[in-house]
Design a protein around this motif. Structure first.
Motif, PDB file in Angstrom:
ATOM      1  N   THR A   1     -19.377  32.358 -24.346  1.00 45.41           N
ATOM      2  CA  THR A   1     -18.032  32.062 -23.869  1.00 45.41           C
ATOM      3  C   THR A   1     -17.844  32.646 -22.481  1.00 45.41           C
ATOM      4  O   THR A   1     -18.512  33.589 -22.084  1.00 45.41           O
ATOM      5  CB  THR A   1     -16.965  32.688 -24.789  1.00 45.41           C
ATOM      6  OG1 THR A   1     -17.109  34.103 -24.765  1.00 45.41           O
ATOM      7  CG2 THR A   1     -17.106  32.172 -26.215  1.00 45.41           C
ATOM      8  N   THR A   2     -16.917  32.061 -21.731  1.00 46.92           N
ATOM      9  CA  THR A   2     -16.438  32.627 -20.482  1.00 46.92           C
ATOM     10  C   THR A   2     -14.920  32.484 -20.492  1.00 46.92           C
ATOM     11  O   THR A   2     -14.385  31.381 -20.545  1.00 46.92           O
ATOM     12  CB  THR A   2     -17.051  31.944 -19.249  1.00 46.92           C
ATOM     13  OG1 THR A   2     -16.444  32.481 -18.074  1.00 46.92           O
ATOM     14  CG2 THR A   2     -16.867  30.444 -19.260  1.00 46.92           C
ATOM     15  N   GLY A   3     -14.245  33.628 -20.505  1.00 50.83           N
ATOM     16  CA  GLY A   3     -12.805  33.572 -20.729  1.00 50.83           C
ATOM     17  C   GLY A   3     -12.534  33.006 -22.116  1.00 50.83           C
ATOM     18  O   GLY A   3     -13.063  33.479 -23.109  1.00 50.83           O
ATOM     19  N   LYS A   4     -11.726  31.964 -22.178  1.00 53.02           N
ATOM     20  CA  LYS A   4     -11.445  31.305 -23.453  1.00 53.02           C
ATOM     21  C   LYS A   4     -12.237  30.011 -23.622  1.00 53.02           C
ATOM     22  O   LYS A   4     -12.027  29.262 -24.571  1.00 53.02           O
ATOM     23  CB  LYS A   4      -9.944  31.016 -23.564  1.00 53.02           C
ATOM     24  CG  LYS A   4      -9.083  32.272 -23.623  1.00 53.02           C
ATOM     25  CD  LYS A   4      -7.621  31.921 -23.814  1.00 53.02           C
ATOM     26  CE  LYS A   4      -6.777  33.188 -23.901  1.00 53.02           C
ATOM     27  NZ  LYS A   4      -5.326  32.865 -24.087  1.00 53.02           N
ATOM     28  N   THR A   5     -13.155  29.755 -22.693  1.00 51.64           N
ATOM     29  CA  THR A   5     -13.949  28.528 -22.744  1.00 51.64           C
ATOM     30  C   THR A   5     -15.248  28.768 -23.494  1.00 51.64           C
ATOM     31  O   THR A   5     -16.004  29.691 -23.168  1.00 51.64           O
ATOM     32  CB  THR A   5     -14.275  28.031 -21.326  1.00 51.64           C
ATOM     33  OG1 THR A   5     -13.058  27.822 -20.613  1.00 51.64           O
ATOM     34  CG2 THR A   5     -15.047  26.717 -21.390  1.00 51.64           C
ATOM     35  N   ILE A   6     -15.521  27.954 -24.508  1.00 50.61           N
ATOM     36  CA  ILE A   6     -16.776  28.037 -25.260  1.00 50.61           C
ATOM     37  C   ILE A   6     -17.831  27.210 -24.541  1.00 50.61           C
ATOM     38  O   ILE A   6     -17.682  25.998 -24.363  1.00 50.61           O
ATOM     39  CB  ILE A   6     -16.592  27.525 -26.698  1.00 50.61           C
ATOM     40  CG1 ILE A   6     -15.564  28.394 -27.437  1.00 50.61           C
ATOM     41  CG2 ILE A   6     -17.930  27.533 -27.431  1.00 50.61           C
ATOM     42  CD1 ILE A   6     -15.270  27.910 -28.835  1.00 50.61           C
ATOM     43  N   LEU A   7     -18.896  27.857 -24.092  1.00 56.45           N
ATOM     44  CA  LEU A   7     -19.954  27.178 -23.360  1.00 56.45           C
ATOM     45  C   LEU A   7     -20.994  26.574 -24.299  1.00 56.45           C
ATOM     46  O   LEU A   7     -21.650  25.588 -23.954  1.00 56.45           O
ATOM     47  CB  LEU A   7     -20.644  28.160 -22.411  1.00 56.45           C
ATOM     48  CG  LEU A   7     -19.724  28.796 -21.352  1.00 56.45           C
ATOM     49  CD1 LEU A   7     -20.536  29.747 -20.493  1.00 56.45           C
ATOM     50  CD2 LEU A   7     -19.054  27.741 -20.499  1.00 56.45           C
ATOM     51  N   GLY A   8     -21.182  27.162 -25.460  1.00 57.04           N
ATOM     52  CA  GLY A   8     -22.156  26.634 -26.413  1.00 57.04           C
ATOM     53  C   GLY A   8     -22.009  27.304 -27.747  1.00 57.04           C
ATOM     54  O   GLY A   8     -21.552  28.444 -27.840  1.00 57.04           O
ATOM     55  N   GLU A   9     -22.350  26.601 -28.809  1.00 51.21           N
ATOM     56  CA  GLU A   9     -22.269  27.184 -30.143  1.00 51.21           C
ATOM     57  C   GLU A   9     -23.197  26.442 -31.074  1.00 51.21           C
ATOM     58  O   GLU A   9     -23.614  25.303 -30.801  1.00 51.21           O
ATOM     59  CB  GLU A   9     -20.838  27.122 -30.680  1.00 51.21           C
ATOM     60  CG  GLU A   9     -20.335  25.716 -30.943  1.00 51.21           C
ATOM     61  CD  GLU A   9     -18.921  25.707 -31.516  1.00 51.21           C
ATOM     62  OE1 GLU A   9     -18.641  24.846 -32.353  1.00 51.21           O
ATOM     63  OE2 GLU A   9     -18.125  26.595 -31.129  1.00 51.21           O
ATOM     64  N   ARG A  10     -23.549  27.112 -32.173  1.00 49.96           N
ATOM     65  CA  ARG A  10     -24.335  26.481 -33.230  1.00 49.96           C
ATOM     66  C   ARG A  10     -23.783  26.962 -34.554  1.00 49.96           C
ATOM     67  O   ARG A  10     -23.951  28.126 -34.903  1.00 49.96           O
ATOM     68  CB  ARG A  10     -25.816  26.842 -33.117  1.00 49.96           C
ATOM     69  CG  ARG A  10     -26.661  26.126 -34.191  1.00 49.96           C
ATOM     70  CD  ARG A  10     -28.140  26.231 -33.899  1.00 49.96           C
ATOM     71  NE  ARG A  10     -28.611  27.604 -33.910  1.00 49.96           N
ATOM     72  CZ  ARG A  10     -29.852  27.950 -33.637  1.00 49.96           C
ATOM     73  NH1 ARG A  10     -30.737  27.034 -33.279  1.00 49.96           N
ATOM     74  NH2 ARG A  10     -30.219  29.221 -33.668  1.00 49.96           N
ATOM     75  N   PRO A  11     -23.090  26.116 -35.292  1.00 47.12           N
ATOM     76  CA  PRO A  11     -22.481  26.545 -36.558  1.00 47.12           C
ATOM     77  C   PRO A  11     -23.511  26.726 -37.658  1.00 47.12           C
ATOM     78  O   PRO A  11     -24.567  26.099 -37.659  1.00 47.12           O
ATOM     79  CB  PRO A  11     -21.520  25.399 -36.875  1.00 47.12           C
ATOM     80  CG  PRO A  11     -22.157  24.207 -36.243  1.00 47.12           C
ATOM     81  CD  PRO A  11     -22.807  24.709 -34.986  1.00 47.12           C
TER      82      PRO A  11
ATOM     83  N   THR B   1     -17.462  31.520 -48.058  1.00 45.67           N
ATOM     84  CA  THR B   1     -18.327  30.951 -47.049  1.00 45.67           C
ATOM     85  C   THR B   1     -17.666  31.084 -45.702  1.00 45.67           C
ATOM     86  O   THR B   1     -16.488  30.802 -45.549  1.00 45.67           O
ATOM     87  CB  THR B   1     -18.600  29.462 -47.351  1.00 45.67           C
ATOM     88  OG1 THR B   1     -19.206  29.376 -48.632  1.00 45.67           O
ATOM     89  CG2 THR B   1     -19.516  28.856 -46.300  1.00 45.67           C
ATOM     90  N   SER B   2     -18.392  31.544 -44.698  1.00 50.64           N
ATOM     91  CA  SER B   2     -17.856  31.666 -43.359  1.00 50.64           C
ATOM     92  C   SER B   2     -18.770  30.967 -42.386  1.00 50.64           C
ATOM     93  O   SER B   2     -19.926  30.689 -42.684  1.00 50.64           O
ATOM     94  CB  SER B   2     -17.696  33.138 -42.970  1.00 50.64           C
ATOM     95  OG  SER B   2     -18.962  33.756 -42.907  1.00 50.64           O
ATOM     96  N   THR B   3     -18.263  30.669 -41.199  1.00 52.77           N
ATOM     97  CA  THR B   3     -19.080  30.056 -40.164  1.00 52.77           C
ATOM     98  C   THR B   3     -19.121  30.968 -38.972  1.00 52.77           C
ATOM     99  O   THR B   3     -18.262  31.801 -38.755  1.00 52.77           O
ATOM    100  CB  THR B   3     -18.504  28.694 -39.731  1.00 52.77           C
ATOM    101  OG1 THR B   3     -17.189  28.915 -39.207  1.00 52.77           O
ATOM    102  CG2 THR B   3     -18.437  27.747 -40.912  1.00 52.77           C
ATOM    103  N   GLY B   4     -20.155  30.818 -38.152  1.00 52.46           N
ATOM    104  CA  GLY B   4     -20.279  31.652 -36.976  1.00 52.46           C
ATOM    105  C   GLY B   4     -21.379  31.136 -36.086  1.00 52.46           C
ATOM    106  O   GLY B   4     -21.928  30.055 -36.307  1.00 52.46           O
ATOM    107  N   VAL B   5     -21.740  31.894 -35.068  1.00 55.91           N
ATOM    108  CA  VAL B   5     -22.777  31.518 -34.137  1.00 55.91           C
ATOM    109  C   VAL B   5     -24.072  32.223 -34.508  1.00 55.91           C
ATOM    110  O   VAL B   5     -24.073  33.406 -34.823  1.00 55.91           O
ATOM    111  CB  VAL B   5     -22.360  31.902 -32.698  1.00 55.91           C
ATOM    112  CG1 VAL B   5     -23.458  31.531 -31.712  1.00 55.91           C
ATOM    113  CG2 VAL B   5     -21.065  31.209 -32.332  1.00 55.91           C
TER     114      VAL B   5
END
Length: 286
Positions: free
Chosen positions: A1-11, A29-33
């Motif tokens: 992330t940069t600030g509040k912008t998500i640059l990349g993720e993998r659930p 069950t939870s999700t995350g990077v």
């Protein structure tokens, strides 16, 4: 992330352990990077928290007939302000079969009148898989599956045939222990991935999963009946969501939430290249 912008993720999905105020457990069950450099999760959902003289006394044993042995464990040693943070000495496990300890700030495996000592320093507040192996010709010490120290001789069994108890913890150890397995064979002779779960087989002398979560008996799951008596140590619930080698073990009785990594960085204890300082909401190099 940069600030509040998500640059990349993998659930991904994973099971997390939560507890209510009454101590009842439930799974969700939870999700995350996805994380990099992740060590396996600890073997059990519970651990024992040790303070100074707390100990688990295990049954007496006869003097071993062979030097071949493997002792491995998952543990987290807390930083202690009562002595220099970089120079502690305390036992994690000891018996006639051998000893695992932290000695003068380094990991140590002792068997039969000599020892293997790591060059690396201990890491306070970090979960570690430690394994000591005697393969009849060498002593091998592994930290998180990596060979950290060795000696070329194996030694001879103790001549004393008297009965002695095995001990887990004690001698000023402050921290948590999650699982212990003692084997009558050399399980590791080269670098390996630490097992997520300790299992019992014909070569297992004793296996402690720490999955009771209550009471004053630490049960031996090997089938050999080496149950231990808990003296002083307290049961705690592990946060299964925290599995990296770079973050402290979190003990909780509530669902895990966001973790502010800046708050857990210890500039004196953590190994950082160069000179760093905390500045507002960042860590900056000078």
């Amino acid at each position: 992330t940069t600030g509040k912008t998500i640059l990349g993720e993998r659930p991904f999905k994973r099971k997390t352990l939560t507890t209510s105020q009454s101590g009842n457990r439930s799974s969700g069950t939870s999700t995350g990077v996805a994380e990099k450099n992740v060590l396996p999760s600890p073997a059990g959902a519970f651990a024992l928290k040790f303070s100074s003289d707390d100990v688990v006394e295990l049954p007496p044993q006869s003097s071993p007939q062979s030097v071949e042995v493997t002792c491995e464990m998952w543990f987290t040693a807390d930083a202690r302000p009562i002595e220099p943070i970089d120079n502690p000495s305390f036992f994690l496990w000891r018996s006639l079969l051998g000893e695992l300890s932290i000695s003068t700030g380094k990991y140590k495996f002792y068997t039969f009148h000599s020892h293997a000592l790591s060059e690396m320093r201990w890491e306070p507040n970090r979960r570690v898989h430690l394994a000591g192996v005697n393969d009849k010709s060498r002593r091998l010490l592994f930290v998180n599956g990596k060979l950290a120290g060795t000696t070329k001789d194996a030694g001879e069994p103790f001549p004393d045939k008297t009965q002695h108890p095995m001990l887990i913890g004690g001698d000023r150890f402050i921290g948590t222990i999650e699982a212990v397995r003692i084997s009558k064979v050399a399980r590791y002779t080269e670098d390996f991935t630490p097992p997520t779960t300790f299992t019992a087989d014909k070569d297992t002398f004793a296996l402690y999963r720490f999955d009771e979560g209550q009471g004053d008996v630490l049960k031996d799951s090997s089938g050999n009946g080496h149950h231990g008596k808990i003296i002083g140590a307290k049961w705690v619930v592990l946060d299964r969501g925290n599995t990296t080698n770079q973050e402290p073990l979190q003990l909780t009785d509530a669902p895990p939430g966001p973790l502010d990594l800046l708050k857990v960085v210890d500039l004196k204890a953590d190994v950082l290249v160069g000179e760093w300082a905390k500045e507002d909401s960042a860590i900056a190099t000078r």
